[in-house]
Scaffold this motif. Structure first.
Motif, PDB file in Angstrom:
ATOM      1  N   VAL A   1       7.673  15.489  -5.801  1.00  0.00           N
ATOM      2  CA  VAL A   1       8.335  14.381  -6.485  1.00  0.00           C
ATOM      3  C   VAL A   1       8.265  13.140  -5.610  1.00  0.00           C
ATOM      4  O   VAL A   1       8.083  13.229  -4.393  1.00  0.00           O
ATOM      5  N   ILE A   2       8.422  11.997  -6.234  1.00  0.00           N
ATOM      6  CA  ILE A   2       8.636  10.749  -5.509  1.00  0.00           C
ATOM      7  C   ILE A   2      10.102  10.409  -5.669  1.00  0.00           C
ATOM      8  O   ILE A   2      10.549   9.969  -6.736  1.00  0.00           O
ATOM      9  N   ASP A   3      10.853  10.692  -4.617  1.00  0.00           N
ATOM     10  CA  ASP A   3      12.289  10.438  -4.667  1.00  0.00           C
ATOM     11  C   ASP A   3      12.557   8.967  -4.379  1.00  0.00           C
ATOM     12  O   ASP A   3      11.627   8.169  -4.189  1.00  0.00           O
ATOM     13  N   PHE A   4      13.830   8.594  -4.366  1.00  0.00           N
ATOM     14  CA  PHE A   4      14.158   7.177  -4.169  1.00  0.00           C
ATOM     15  C   PHE A   4      13.716   6.679  -2.797  1.00  0.00           C
ATOM     16  O   PHE A   4      13.363   5.504  -2.650  1.00  0.00           O
ATOM     17  N   GLU A   5      13.733   7.544  -1.792  1.00  0.00           N
ATOM     18  CA  GLU A   5      13.270   7.125  -0.466  1.00  0.00           C
ATOM     19  C   GLU A   5      11.792   6.749  -0.517  1.00  0.00           C
ATOM     20  O   GLU A   5      11.386   5.688  -0.018  1.00  0.00           O
ATOM     21  N   SER A   6      10.970   7.612  -1.118  1.00  0.00           N
ATOM     22  CA  SER A   6       9.538   7.331  -1.242  1.00  0.00           C
ATOM     23  C   SER A   6       9.292   6.188  -2.217  1.00  0.00           C
ATOM     24  O   SER A   6       8.380   5.372  -2.025  1.00  0.00           O
ATOM     25  N   GLY A   7      10.105   6.130  -3.270  1.00  0.00           N
ATOM     26  CA  GLY A   7       9.973   5.047  -4.243  1.00  0.00           C
ATOM     27  C   GLY A   7      10.245   3.691  -3.626  1.00  0.00           C
ATOM     28  O   GLY A   7       9.602   2.692  -3.983  1.00  0.00           O
ATOM     29  N   LEU A   8      11.195   3.645  -2.702  1.00  0.00           N
ATOM     30  CA  LEU A   8      11.477   2.388  -2.006  1.00  0.00           C
ATOM     31  C   LEU A   8      10.251   1.913  -1.233  1.00  0.00           C
ATOM     32  O   LEU A   8       9.954   0.712  -1.187  1.00  0.00           O
ATOM     33  N   GLN A   9       9.504   2.841  -0.660  1.00  0.00           N
ATOM     34  CA  GLN A   9       8.285   2.474   0.065  1.00  0.00           C
ATOM     35  C   GLN A   9       7.256   1.850  -0.886  1.00  0.00           C
ATOM     36  O   GLN A   9       6.570   0.884  -0.530  1.00  0.00           O
ATOM     37  N   ILE A  10       7.151   2.391  -2.096  1.00  0.00           N
ATOM     38  CA  ILE A  10       6.255   1.799  -3.099  1.00  0.00           C
ATOM     39  C   ILE A  10       6.714   0.386  -3.440  1.00  0.00           C
ATOM     40  O   ILE A  10       5.903  -0.540  -3.527  1.00  0.00           O
ATOM     41  N   GLU A  11       8.031   0.207  -3.615  1.00  0.00           N
ATOM     42  CA  GLU A  11       8.551  -1.125  -3.925  1.00  0.00           C
ATOM     43  C   GLU A  11       8.291  -2.095  -2.777  1.00  0.00           C
ATOM     44  O   GLU A  11       8.001  -3.281  -3.001  1.00  0.00           O
ATOM     45  N   GLN A  12       8.386  -1.624  -1.551  1.00  0.00           N
ATOM     46  CA  GLN A  12       8.091  -2.486  -0.406  1.00  0.00           C
ATOM     47  C   GLN A  12       6.637  -2.943  -0.435  1.00  0.00           C
ATOM     48  O   GLN A  12       6.333  -4.105  -0.128  1.00  0.00           O
ATOM     49  N   ALA A  13       5.737  -2.032  -0.845  1.00  0.00           N
ATOM     50  CA  ALA A  13       4.324  -2.402  -0.969  1.00  0.00           C
ATOM     51  C   ALA A  13       4.132  -3.441  -2.074  1.00  0.00           C
ATOM     52  O   ALA A  13       3.379  -4.416  -1.921  1.00  0.00           O
ATOM     53  N   VAL A  14       4.815  -3.254  -3.206  1.00  0.00           N
ATOM     54  CA  VAL A  14       4.726  -4.196  -4.325  1.00  0.00           C
ATOM     55  C   VAL A  14       5.175  -5.588  -3.888  1.00  0.00           C
ATOM     56  O   VAL A  14       4.500  -6.599  -4.163  1.00  0.00           O
ATOM     57  N   HIS A  15       6.294  -5.660  -3.219  1.00  0.00           N
ATOM     58  CA  HIS A  15       6.826  -6.969  -2.833  1.00  0.00           C
ATOM     59  C   HIS A  15       6.013  -7.593  -1.704  1.00  0.00           C
ATOM     60  O   HIS A  15       5.941  -8.832  -1.602  1.00  0.00           O
ATOM     61  N   ALA A  16       5.369  -6.763  -0.890  1.00  0.00           N
ATOM     62  CA  ALA A  16       4.437  -7.309   0.104  1.00  0.00           C
ATOM     63  C   ALA A  16       3.245  -7.950  -0.593  1.00  0.00           C
ATOM     64  O   ALA A  16       2.725  -8.991  -0.156  1.00  0.00           O
TER      65      ALA A  16
END
Length: 372
Positions: free
Chosen positions: A343-358
């Motif tokens: 699964v992609i939990d909220f911890e891993s999902g936050l990393q995806i969001e950090q990539a998006v905002h970068a």
């Protein structure tokens, strides 16, 4: 012993129905968990809520999602609403002691994604995001091929995701065109290719992005035209550490493309090619073949690629989008039970969001941006 989990569903559109089908089908497909109990459904209109509850098989319905998340019979909440509502609903559900299954993207702002992650940590509950493409048996097989070193050392990864639901310049303005929905193509569906990168390699270490608007305005349903507020096309250079370069191209205005995620992985001893529009196959090229017989071979998904075997006993009969959602639902139940889960939990999902905002920052500043 009946310890079936009580389910609440907020939102009954396309993804809401996908979640309902997954909750309904997970017992029949996998057989190793008690059948979930469909308890409570929330929609904005009372008539629609009652109708969807009857269609989907939920015991009761409400127009107030807050009533649902505090229902003592609800233990896990599926959130399938528009992006802007994810954070408030997920945080409220977690604070009410519920597990959460929230559709992607995680949130519109990085601050909201951080708030959701903090709420998940504080609650001790399972909180995962709806990245169902990582559940595809063919994506799992690509991971196995990479782990075995079949194509040698990877040096370049190329990803494309294209759809044409915004290809018509006269299609009406709707909520996905609002800045409140996020950057556009990146967080609308570019997060899906990022989820594949995350499970296969890890996320980029730095990015350089260019975002564009093919159509600067669209007809407004109330009359006149309204400016498009986010970007339908994105082109991103990225690096997976110092060894692997990458390119990601995204478009919501690509006529003829319906649900394409094209993944190409190039290594020192071969290549892998995959297209989500043909999600039951992958292409493999290896230099170890005889020179006179070298070429891409097609591998069709089948029972040797778990969990395909849970659905169909014969190869080549194909799985579909909703089947991937059932697999994701099963992985969620494993995670709730404290078992290893994909699964992609909220911890891993936050990393995806950090990539998006970068990527958003890179576009604004027109430079490479490092990702922590």
């Amino acid at each position: 012993m009946d310890n079936s989990i009580g389910v609440g569903l907020i939102g009954t559109g396309y993804m809401g129905k996908c979640h309902a089908l997954a909750w309904t089908g997970v017992k029949a497909v996998f057989g190793d968990r008690p059948r979930p109990r469909l308890v409570h459904l929330a929609e904005v209109d009372a008539g629609l809520a009652a109708r969807r509850a009857e269609e989907f098989g939920f015991e009761r319905s409400t127009v107030d999602w807050r009533v649902l998340v505090t229902d003592p019979d609800v233990e896990v909440v599926s959130i399938t609403t528009p992006n802007a509502f994810h954070a408030e609903m997920a945080v409220a559900a977690l604070e009410a002691g519920k597990h959460v299954w929230c559709e992607k993207p995680m949130a519109v702002t990085l601050a909201d994604a951080e708030r959701m992650t903090a709420a998940a940590r504080a609650s001790g509950k399972t909180a995962v995001l709806g990245y169902n493409y990582i559940q595809n048996p063919m994506i799992r097989q690509i991971g196995a091929i990479l782990a075995e070193g079949t194509i040698g050392t990877v040096n370049h990864v190329r990803l494309e995701m294209d759809e044409d639901f915004m290809a018509d310049p006269e299609a009406p303005f709707f909520w996905k065109n609002e800045l409140a929905a996020g950057y556009g193509a990146i967080d609308d569906f570019g997060v899906h290719p990022l989820s594949l990168l995350q499970v296969l390699f890890g996320l980029p270490s730095r990015v350089f992005a260019n975002l564009s608007k093919p159509y600067p305005d669209r007809p407004n349903r109330e009359g006149g035209r309204r400016s498009v507020e986010n970007w339908d096309v994105s082109s991103i250079l990225f690096e997976l550490g110092p060894e692997i370069s990458g390119l990601m191209a995204l478009s919501r205005t690509a006529w003829g493309r319906k649900g394409r995620i094209a993944l190409q992985i190039f290594g020192s001893k071969g290549s892998i090619a995959y297209d989500q529009e043909r999600l039951n196959e992958l292409q493999l090229y290896v230099t170890s073949d005889k020179p006179s017989e070298q070429g891409f071979r097609t591998i069709l998904s089948g029972p040797r690629h778990p969990p395909y075997d849970r659905f169909v006993p014969a190869a080549g009969h194909t799985l579909g989008f909703n089947d991937l959602k059932i697999i994701e639902c099963h992985e969620l139940l494993r995670a709730i039970a404290g078992e290893p889960a994909r699964v992609i939990d909220f911890e891993s999902g936050l990393q995806i969001e950090q990539a998006v905002h970068a990527m958003g920052q890179s576009h604004r500043e027109q430079r490479w941006v490092e990702i922590d």
